[in-house]
Design a protein around this motif. Sequence first.
Motif, PDB file in Angstrom:
ATOM      1  N   SER A 267       0.829  -1.202   0.000  1.00  0.00           N
ATOM      2  CA  SER A 267       0.000   0.000   0.000  1.00  0.00           C
ATOM      3  C   SER A 267       0.863   1.253   0.000  1.00  0.00           C
ATOM      4  CB  SER A 267      -0.947   0.006   1.202  1.00  0.00           C
ATOM      5  OG  SER A 267      -0.231  -0.046   2.412  1.00  0.00           O
ATOM      6  N   ARG A 268       2.021   1.197   0.659  1.00  0.00           N
ATOM      7  CA  ARG A 268       2.912   2.359   0.678  1.00  0.00           C
ATOM      8  C   ARG A 268       3.494   2.629  -0.706  1.00  0.00           C
ATOM      9  NH1 ARG A 268       5.271   3.560   6.151  1.00  0.00           N
ATOM     10  NH2 ARG A 268       3.907   2.519   7.633  1.00  0.00           N
ATOM     11  N   ALA A 269       3.785   1.568  -1.456  1.00  0.00           N
ATOM     12  CA  ALA A 269       4.276   1.764  -2.822  1.00  0.00           C
ATOM     13  C   ALA A 269       3.202   2.420  -3.684  1.00  0.00           C
ATOM     14  CB  ALA A 269       4.692   0.426  -3.429  1.00  0.00           C
ATOM     15  N   LEU A 270       1.953   2.002  -3.503  1.00  0.00           N
ATOM     16  CA  LEU A 270       0.862   2.604  -4.262  1.00  0.00           C
ATOM     17  C   LEU A 270       0.613   4.036  -3.806  1.00  0.00           C
ATOM     18  CD1 LEU A 270      -0.919   1.659  -6.568  1.00  0.00           C
ATOM     19  CD2 LEU A 270      -2.653   1.029  -4.907  1.00  0.00           C
ATOM     20  N   ASP A 271       0.777   4.307  -2.520  1.00  0.00           N
ATOM     21  CA  ASP A 271       0.670   5.681  -2.028  1.00  0.00           C
ATOM     22  C   ASP A 271       1.709   6.577  -2.699  1.00  0.00           C
ATOM     23  OD1 ASP A 271      -1.380   4.903  -0.358  1.00  0.00           O
ATOM     24  OD2 ASP A 271      -0.119   4.769   1.435  1.00  0.00           O
ATOM     25  N   SER A 272       2.909   6.018  -2.940  1.00  0.00           N
ATOM     26  CA  SER A 272       3.940   6.790  -3.630  1.00  0.00           C
ATOM     27  C   SER A 272       3.521   7.126  -5.053  1.00  0.00           C
ATOM     28  CB  SER A 272       5.256   6.010  -3.645  1.00  0.00           C
ATOM     29  OG  SER A 272       5.739   5.811  -2.332  1.00  0.00           O
ATOM     30  N   LEU A 273       2.895   6.157  -5.734  1.00  0.00           N
ATOM     31  CA  LEU A 273       2.393   6.435  -7.084  1.00  0.00           C
ATOM     32  C   LEU A 273       1.363   7.558  -7.051  1.00  0.00           C
ATOM     33  CD1 LEU A 273       1.800   3.071  -9.006  1.00  0.00           C
ATOM     34  CD2 LEU A 273       3.247   4.992  -9.700  1.00  0.00           C
ATOM     35  N   ASP A 274       0.492   7.530  -6.059  1.00  0.00           N
ATOM     36  CA  ASP A 274      -0.514   8.593  -5.925  1.00  0.00           C
ATOM     37  C   ASP A 274       0.156   9.937  -5.706  1.00  0.00           C
ATOM     38  OD1 ASP A 274      -2.557   6.794  -6.231  1.00  0.00           O
ATOM     39  OD2 ASP A 274      -3.007   6.629  -4.091  1.00  0.00           O
ATOM     40  N   ALA A 275       1.186   9.950  -4.860  1.00  0.00           N
ATOM     41  CA  ALA A 275       1.866  11.213  -4.551  1.00  0.00           C
ATOM     42  C   ALA A 275       2.587  11.774  -5.775  1.00  0.00           C
ATOM     43  CB  ALA A 275       2.859  10.996  -3.410  1.00  0.00           C
ATOM     44  N   ILE A 276       3.145  10.887  -6.610  1.00  0.00           N
ATOM     45  CA  ILE A 276       3.824  11.341  -7.825  1.00  0.00           C
ATOM     46  C   ILE A 276       2.801  11.879  -8.818  1.00  0.00           C
ATOM     47  CG2 ILE A 276       5.154  10.553  -9.835  1.00  0.00           C
ATOM     48  CD1 ILE A 276       6.538   8.574  -7.888  1.00  0.00           C
ATOM     49  N   GLY A 277       1.744  11.102  -9.057  1.00  0.00           N
ATOM     50  CA  GLY A 277       0.620  11.596  -9.841  1.00  0.00           C
ATOM     51  C   GLY A 277       0.802  11.585 -11.338  1.00  0.00           C
ATOM     52  N   ALA A 278       1.954  11.954 -11.831  1.00  0.00           N
ATOM     53  CA  ALA A 278       2.201  12.019 -13.272  1.00  0.00           C
ATOM     54  C   ALA A 278       3.686  11.774 -13.524  1.00  0.00           C
ATOM     55  CB  ALA A 278       1.789  13.385 -13.837  1.00  0.00           C
ATOM     56  N   PRO A 279       4.025  11.178 -14.672  1.00  0.00           N
ATOM     57  CA  PRO A 279       5.433  10.862 -14.939  1.00  0.00           C
ATOM     58  C   PRO A 279       6.356  12.071 -14.897  1.00  0.00           C
ATOM     59  CG  PRO A 279       4.007   9.689 -16.469  1.00  0.00           C
ATOM     60  CD  PRO A 279       3.120  10.636 -15.711  1.00  0.00           C
ATOM     61  N   ASP A 280       5.859  13.264 -15.255  1.00  0.00           N
ATOM     62  CA  ASP A 280       6.746  14.425 -15.274  1.00  0.00           C
ATOM     63  C   ASP A 280       7.071  14.951 -13.876  1.00  0.00           C
ATOM     64  OD1 ASP A 280       4.338  15.579 -14.587  1.00  0.00           O
ATOM     65  OD2 ASP A 280       4.175  16.838 -16.375  1.00  0.00           O
ATOM     66  N   ARG A 281       6.474  14.349 -12.844  1.00  0.00           N
ATOM     67  CA  ARG A 281       6.778  14.761 -11.477  1.00  0.00           C
ATOM     68  C   ARG A 281       7.719  13.780 -10.771  1.00  0.00           C
ATOM     69  NH1 ARG A 281       2.706  15.010  -7.721  1.00  0.00           N
ATOM     70  NH2 ARG A 281       3.991  16.539  -6.624  1.00  0.00           N
ATOM     71  N   VAL A 282       8.137  12.732 -11.489  1.00  0.00           N
ATOM     72  CA  VAL A 282       8.960  11.697 -10.859  1.00  0.00           C
ATOM     73  C   VAL A 282      10.292  12.254 -10.389  1.00  0.00           C
ATOM     74  CG1 VAL A 282      10.188   9.531 -11.232  1.00  0.00           C
ATOM     75  CG2 VAL A 282       7.902   9.839 -12.173  1.00  0.00           C
ATOM     76  N   ASP A 283      10.970  13.006 -11.244  1.00  0.00           N
ATOM     77  CA  ASP A 283      12.341  13.416 -10.930  1.00  0.00           C
ATOM     78  C   ASP A 283      12.426  14.186  -9.619  1.00  0.00           C
ATOM     79  OD1 ASP A 283      12.431  12.508 -13.613  1.00  0.00           O
ATOM     80  OD2 ASP A 283      14.243  13.696 -13.950  1.00  0.00           O
ATOM     81  N   GLY A 284      11.620  15.193  -9.474  1.00  0.00           N
ATOM     82  CA  GLY A 284      11.689  15.998  -8.263  1.00  0.00           C
ATOM     83  C   GLY A 284      11.304  15.210  -7.029  1.00  0.00           C
ATOM     84  N   TRP A 285      10.282  14.375  -7.150  1.00  0.00           N
ATOM     85  CA  TRP A 285       9.791  13.600  -5.994  1.00  0.00           C
ATOM     86  C   TRP A 285      10.849  12.611  -5.516  1.00  0.00           C
ATOM     87  CZ3 TRP A 285       8.447   8.811  -4.077  1.00  0.00           C
ATOM     88  CH2 TRP A 285       7.485   8.787  -3.051  1.00  0.00           C
ATOM     89  N   ILE A 286      11.452  11.888  -6.472  1.00  0.00           N
ATOM     90  CA  ILE A 286      12.456  10.884  -6.104  1.00  0.00           C
ATOM     91  C   ILE A 286      13.727  11.552  -5.584  1.00  0.00           C
ATOM     92  CG2 ILE A 286      13.970   9.085  -7.004  1.00  0.00           C
ATOM     93  CD1 ILE A 286      11.118   8.157  -6.580  1.00  0.00           C
TER      94      ILE A 286
END
Length: 416
Positions: A267-286
Amino acid sequence: MPHPVNTSAPDRSAEPAPTDPGSAERNRGVPAPRRDDRPIDVPRGLSGVVVTETEIGDVRGREGFYHYRQYSAIDLAERRSIEDVWHLMIDGELPDAARGRAFAAEIAPLRRIPDALRPMLTSIARDARSRPLDGLRTALSLAGSARGVRPLMDLDPAARRADALYACALTPTLLTALHRVRAGLAPVEPRDDLGYAANYLYMLTGSEPDPAHARAIEQYLISTIDHGFNASTFTARVIASTGADLIACLCGAVGALSGPLHGGAPSRALDSLDAIGAPDRVDGWIRDRVLAGERIMGFGHPVYRTEDPRSRMLRGLAESLGGDLVDLATRVERRVLELLAELKPGRELHTNVEFYAGVVMELCGLPRDMFTPTFASSRVIGWCANILEQAADSKIIRPSARYVGPPPPQPVPDVG
């Protein structure tokens, strides 16, 4: 394609006969008994330390392969039912059609909640502080009491097996009943005409599931039945080595599984996907989380140094189900792996089982607070196989610790 499995045994025909009490153990690859009580330093977390022999399965992390007895776990997930694999784990062999039907008939009546336990479900489930796995520990203890489960050391193998089948069959019913009661709904009785996975979804939702969803959940459940001497399995075996009853072993294992670093991650991994929301937000989030020293849930594994085979299978299941969530997950996965390779060079971080497990369970309609309990519903089969194996060994598991506190003995100060 089936994974290669080395089934050849080394030729021991020329080995000398044992000449001392430790030689037989050495010939099996187990160190001879120590002749003094000096401690041995081992890696933190017992990483790479062999503590016993097992016929149940193994994880070969550098190859990206794991197996249940002599079969690839992924091949089993793709080709057999969970009931067949359950039989393999407990009885040591895959059943033919007739034995499979007999086994299904044997476990069907064990799914039903004991009458003595039913009135207690409400108080267990509606405790506001209780998480689903907390409720399972309590319910299992009460179910064991209602059955009159006795210590393993006082039982013969047939009685131990009977307790194991009872616990494995009852656990999914307890989990789904507790979930529904907590939501203000009545528990749903299991159906004898439905298989394990379809029954699980039916008891959870009250509706007969889509066959594709039932099969996807079944394949996930098969893939998570056992996975070497992980924290919960080792916990179960330690308790079993004391001769305690099987339910006590399972309650300890459930406690270990509830930790976020073990079973609490889908569930935490899926929560991370929700927090990222879109592929163009991956870099900053990670980047923000890696630089803050935080763990990226769904990536990295203490054993695998290549792709987790469970993740590969679950990715395929997710893609077969399709949808926007799957598109997001696959695009995010690719970019996260690129960023981890850049930010943590040499760490060999790959997607693990939790990343796509959460996606598959979400697509099949499971609520997120039931992700880890669903994991537990299959892992209990692997725990029971390990408990039964450990119960056949009379040696208690009793390691040592190295004391690093103030040097003793110190004088005891007087009061005042």
